[in-house]
Scaffold this motif. Sequence first.
Motif, PDB file in Angstrom:
ATOM      1  N   PRO A 103      28.448 -28.737  14.186  1.00  0.00           N
ATOM      2  CA  PRO A 103      28.203 -27.541  13.376  1.00  0.00           C
ATOM      3  C   PRO A 103      29.490 -26.755  13.173  1.00  0.00           C
ATOM      4  O   PRO A 103      30.363 -26.728  14.050  1.00  0.00           O
ATOM      5  CB  PRO A 103      27.193 -26.753  14.212  1.00  0.00           C
ATOM      6  N   ILE A 104      29.619 -26.133  12.027  1.00  0.00           N
ATOM      7  CA  ILE A 104      30.838 -25.383  11.736  1.00  0.00           C
ATOM      8  C   ILE A 104      30.882 -24.113  12.579  1.00  0.00           C
ATOM      9  O   ILE A 104      29.980 -23.284  12.537  1.00  0.00           O
ATOM     10  CB  ILE A 104      30.932 -25.032  10.236  1.00  0.00           C
ATOM     11  N   GLY A 105      31.932 -24.016  13.379  1.00  0.00           N
ATOM     12  CA  GLY A 105      32.220 -22.801  14.124  1.00  0.00           C
ATOM     13  C   GLY A 105      33.403 -22.117  13.463  1.00  0.00           C
ATOM     14  O   GLY A 105      33.245 -21.193  12.664  1.00  0.00           O
ATOM     15  N   ALA A 106      34.602 -22.604  13.774  1.00  0.00           N
ATOM     16  CA  ALA A 106      35.800 -22.107  13.100  1.00  0.00           C
ATOM     17  C   ALA A 106      35.765 -22.543  11.642  1.00  0.00           C
ATOM     18  O   ALA A 106      35.487 -23.696  11.333  1.00  0.00           O
ATOM     19  CB  ALA A 106      37.050 -22.650  13.781  1.00  0.00           C
ATOM     20  N   ALA A 107      36.058 -21.600  10.732  1.00  0.00           N
ATOM     21  CA  ALA A 107      35.991 -21.905   9.304  1.00  0.00           C
ATOM     22  C   ALA A 107      37.366 -22.030   8.674  1.00  0.00           C
ATOM     23  O   ALA A 107      37.481 -22.106   7.453  1.00  0.00           O
ATOM     24  CB  ALA A 107      35.194 -20.822   8.576  1.00  0.00           C
ATOM     25  N   ASP A 108      38.411 -22.098   9.476  1.00  0.00           N
ATOM     26  CA  ASP A 108      39.755 -22.347   8.960  1.00  0.00           C
ATOM     27  C   ASP A 108      40.154 -23.783   9.289  1.00  0.00           C
ATOM     28  O   ASP A 108      39.582 -24.408  10.185  1.00  0.00           O
ATOM     29  CB  ASP A 108      40.756 -21.369   9.577  1.00  0.00           C
ATOM     30  N   SER A 109      41.140 -24.292   8.573  1.00  0.00           N
ATOM     31  CA  SER A 109      41.478 -25.711   8.709  1.00  0.00           C
ATOM     32  C   SER A 109      41.888 -26.092  10.119  1.00  0.00           C
ATOM     33  O   SER A 109      41.433 -27.104  10.661  1.00  0.00           O
ATOM     34  CB  SER A 109      42.602 -26.073   7.730  1.00  0.00           C
ATOM     35  N   LEU A 110      42.770 -25.306  10.735  1.00  0.00           N
ATOM     36  CA  LEU A 110      43.241 -25.668  12.066  1.00  0.00           C
ATOM     37  C   LEU A 110      42.124 -25.557  13.103  1.00  0.00           C
ATOM     38  O   LEU A 110      41.977 -26.422  13.968  1.00  0.00           O
ATOM     39  CB  LEU A 110      44.431 -24.787  12.458  1.00  0.00           C
ATOM     40  N   GLY A 111      41.322 -24.486  13.009  1.00  0.00           N
ATOM     41  CA  GLY A 111      40.231 -24.328  13.946  1.00  0.00           C
ATOM     42  C   GLY A 111      39.196 -25.424  13.815  1.00  0.00           C
ATOM     43  O   GLY A 111      38.729 -25.997  14.809  1.00  0.00           O
ATOM     44  N   ARG A 112      38.812 -25.714  12.574  1.00  0.00           N
ATOM     45  CA  ARG A 112      37.838 -26.780  12.333  1.00  0.00           C
ATOM     46  C   ARG A 112      38.407 -28.130  12.753  1.00  0.00           C
ATOM     47  O   ARG A 112      37.687 -28.972  13.312  1.00  0.00           O
ATOM     48  CB  ARG A 112      37.435 -26.804  10.858  1.00  0.00           C
ATOM     49  N   THR A 113      39.688 -28.353  12.513  1.00  0.00           N
ATOM     50  CA  THR A 113      40.309 -29.601  12.943  1.00  0.00           C
ATOM     51  C   THR A 113      40.187 -29.767  14.449  1.00  0.00           C
ATOM     52  O   THR A 113      39.817 -30.841  14.943  1.00  0.00           O
ATOM     53  CB  THR A 113      41.788 -29.636  12.528  1.00  0.00           C
ATOM     54  N   GLY A 114      40.482 -28.704  15.194  1.00  0.00           N
ATOM     55  CA  GLY A 114      40.366 -28.783  16.643  1.00  0.00           C
ATOM     56  C   GLY A 114      38.947 -29.097  17.084  1.00  0.00           C
ATOM     57  O   GLY A 114      38.729 -29.912  18.004  1.00  0.00           O
ATOM     58  N   ASP A 115      37.961 -28.486  16.425  1.00  0.00           N
ATOM     59  CA  ASP A 115      36.562 -28.735  16.786  1.00  0.00           C
ATOM     60  C   ASP A 115      36.162 -30.184  16.509  1.00  0.00           C
ATOM     61  O   ASP A 115      35.503 -30.831  17.333  1.00  0.00           O
ATOM     62  CB  ASP A 115      35.642 -27.789  16.009  1.00  0.00           C
ATOM     63  N   VAL A 116      36.544 -30.687  15.342  1.00  0.00           N
ATOM     64  CA  VAL A 116      36.153 -32.057  14.984  1.00  0.00           C
ATOM     65  C   VAL A 116      36.909 -33.073  15.842  1.00  0.00           C
ATOM     66  O   VAL A 116      36.346 -34.090  16.269  1.00  0.00           O
ATOM     67  CB  VAL A 116      36.372 -32.312  13.481  1.00  0.00           C
ATOM     68  N   GLN A 117      38.171 -32.809  16.116  1.00  0.00           N
ATOM     69  CA  GLN A 117      38.921 -33.725  16.974  1.00  0.00           C
ATOM     70  C   GLN A 117      38.306 -33.801  18.370  1.00  0.00           C
ATOM     71  O   GLN A 117      38.176 -34.887  18.940  1.00  0.00           O
ATOM     72  CB  GLN A 117      40.386 -33.303  17.055  1.00  0.00           C
ATOM     73  N   ALA A 118      37.922 -32.647  18.922  1.00  0.00           N
ATOM     74  CA  ALA A 118      37.287 -32.650  20.246  1.00  0.00           C
ATOM     75  C   ALA A 118      35.978 -33.444  20.212  1.00  0.00           C
ATOM     76  O   ALA A 118      35.667 -34.202  21.144  1.00  0.00           O
ATOM     77  CB  ALA A 118      37.041 -31.208  20.693  1.00  0.00           C
ATOM     78  N   TYR A 119      35.221 -33.287  19.143  1.00  0.00           N
ATOM     79  CA  TYR A 119      33.957 -34.009  18.984  1.00  0.00           C
ATOM     80  C   TYR A 119      34.206 -35.514  18.881  1.00  0.00           C
ATOM     81  O   TYR A 119      33.508 -36.314  19.518  1.00  0.00           O
ATOM     82  CB  TYR A 119      33.263 -33.489  17.730  1.00  0.00           C
ATOM     83  N   GLU A 120      35.205 -35.908  18.113  1.00  0.00           N
ATOM     84  CA  GLU A 120      35.432 -37.334  17.873  1.00  0.00           C
ATOM     85  C   GLU A 120      36.105 -38.032  19.040  1.00  0.00           C
ATOM     86  O   GLU A 120      35.985 -39.250  19.181  1.00  0.00           O
ATOM     87  CB  GLU A 120      36.273 -37.524  16.604  1.00  0.00           C
ATOM     88  N   ARG A 121      36.792 -37.289  19.910  1.00  0.00           N
ATOM     89  CA  ARG A 121      37.424 -37.933  21.063  1.00  0.00           C
ATOM     90  C   ARG A 121      36.395 -38.566  21.995  1.00  0.00           C
ATOM     91  O   ARG A 121      36.728 -39.481  22.756  1.00  0.00           O
ATOM     92  CB  ARG A 121      38.273 -36.923  21.840  1.00  0.00           C
ATOM     93  N   ALA A 122      35.180 -38.075  21.948  1.00  0.00           N
ATOM     94  CA  ALA A 122      34.118 -38.635  22.783  1.00  0.00           C
ATOM     95  C   ALA A 122      33.441 -39.828  22.118  1.00  0.00           C
ATOM     96  O   ALA A 122      32.504 -40.389  22.665  1.00  0.00           O
ATOM     97  CB  ALA A 122      33.082 -37.558  23.100  1.00  0.00           C
ATOM     98  N   ARG A 123      33.911 -40.198  20.941  1.00  0.00           N
ATOM     99  CA  ARG A 123      33.314 -41.289  20.181  1.00  0.00           C
ATOM    100  C   ARG A 123      34.351 -42.386  19.975  1.00  0.00           C
ATOM    101  O   ARG A 123      35.535 -42.214  20.243  1.00  0.00           O
ATOM    102  CB  ARG A 123      32.813 -40.747  18.831  1.00  0.00           C
ATOM    103  N   SER A 124      33.892 -43.521  19.515  1.00  0.00           N
ATOM    104  CA  SER A 124      34.825 -44.627  19.278  1.00  0.00           C
ATOM    105  C   SER A 124      35.586 -44.374  17.976  1.00  0.00           C
ATOM    106  O   SER A 124      35.105 -43.665  17.080  1.00  0.00           O
ATOM    107  CB  SER A 124      34.058 -45.949  19.175  1.00  0.00           C
ATOM    108  N   PRO A 125      36.787 -44.948  17.847  1.00  0.00           N
ATOM    109  CA  PRO A 125      37.523 -44.811  16.588  1.00  0.00           C
ATOM    110  C   PRO A 125      36.716 -45.300  15.387  1.00  0.00           C
ATOM    111  O   PRO A 125      36.798 -44.711  14.312  1.00  0.00           O
ATOM    112  CB  PRO A 125      38.770 -45.669  16.816  1.00  0.00           C
ATOM    113  N   GLU A 126      35.947 -46.372  15.563  1.00  0.00           N
ATOM    114  CA  GLU A 126      35.148 -46.872  14.443  1.00  0.00           C
ATOM    115  C   GLU A 126      34.090 -45.861  14.031  1.00  0.00           C
ATOM    116  O   GLU A 126      33.809 -45.681  12.834  1.00  0.00           O
ATOM    117  CB  GLU A 126      34.495 -48.200  14.811  1.00  0.00           C
ATOM    118  N   GLN A 127      33.491 -45.151  14.996  1.00  0.00           N
ATOM    119  CA  GLN A 127      32.550 -44.087  14.646  1.00  0.00           C
ATOM    120  C   GLN A 127      33.253 -42.961  13.899  1.00  0.00           C
ATOM    121  O   GLN A 127      32.708 -42.398  12.948  1.00  0.00           O
ATOM    122  CB  GLN A 127      31.882 -43.555  15.915  1.00  0.00           C
TER     123      GLN A 127
END
Length: 296
Positions: A103-127
Amino acid sequence: MDPVERLYLDAMMEDAAVPAHSLRPQLLAGARARRRPAAPAADWARPYAGRVAAMDALLTSAVDDDWARVIVEGWTLQELVAHLAAKDGLVAASVGAPVLGPPIGAADSLGRTGDVQAYERARSPEQTRRDWRAQADALCRHLATLPPTTPATLDGLEFAVRDHILARGLETWIHTADAARVAGIRLPDPVPEHIRPTADLCARLLPWTMLFSGLDGAGRTLHLTLTGPGGGEWRVPLGVADTEPGEPDARVTADVVAFCFLLGGRGDPEDFPAEVEGDLSLARDVLTTAPAFSGP
């Protein structure tokens, strides 16, 4: 020709010498096995859809070591793809398209990038790759229902959605080139009919990049000539409120791809290869401030 087909053909025609750690063998195998086309998109969104397809063609060939390799900004390939998904998702949210990932928390590019990167680190690169591609495809499908003049906002900048999508295409193009360079792969440029609107956006941004950098070009005009496939000529009024160009105060001639990459933060403005005439100080100010909107 479809941009993905051009990527495949270019890879197949590369010299036989393969750099160490090159993805070329896997890319060729992927080229034979997988030919996923660009997402269906409105005509004005095709430069973006084409770059998404080209990036996806590169990513489908990546192996574990490639995903863990640092590409740019200290980000691994997986983190870079998460960054692209984050910014695509913010544009999607701005125009009412589906937003995937956390879900969108931070609405700026850097903040959203950090949120999505943290989310994806727990997933496989293919996911991560599939999530990014699904986000891009969902955005393209939604854009097909919108007029290109629909307002959209990213990082506080409101422009027509057509311009934001061209900017997303430029960033995807640049980061695909970043990843390909690290992998030792030479990729073809987009087709000229995709380069031209991207270059047009870059030309129209020049008054804004100057103003963002603290310089007001009001009342001044630049004649910009961009050479190579997809290039052309522009007479650019350098004040953001100027409605009509005047007689050129300065002239700049440069390669169209290099100029687009300059706006995207690649290349040193101080030694950017360009021919300049007229008011040399003004021409230099234009080139120096051109990357003002570029960022991670």
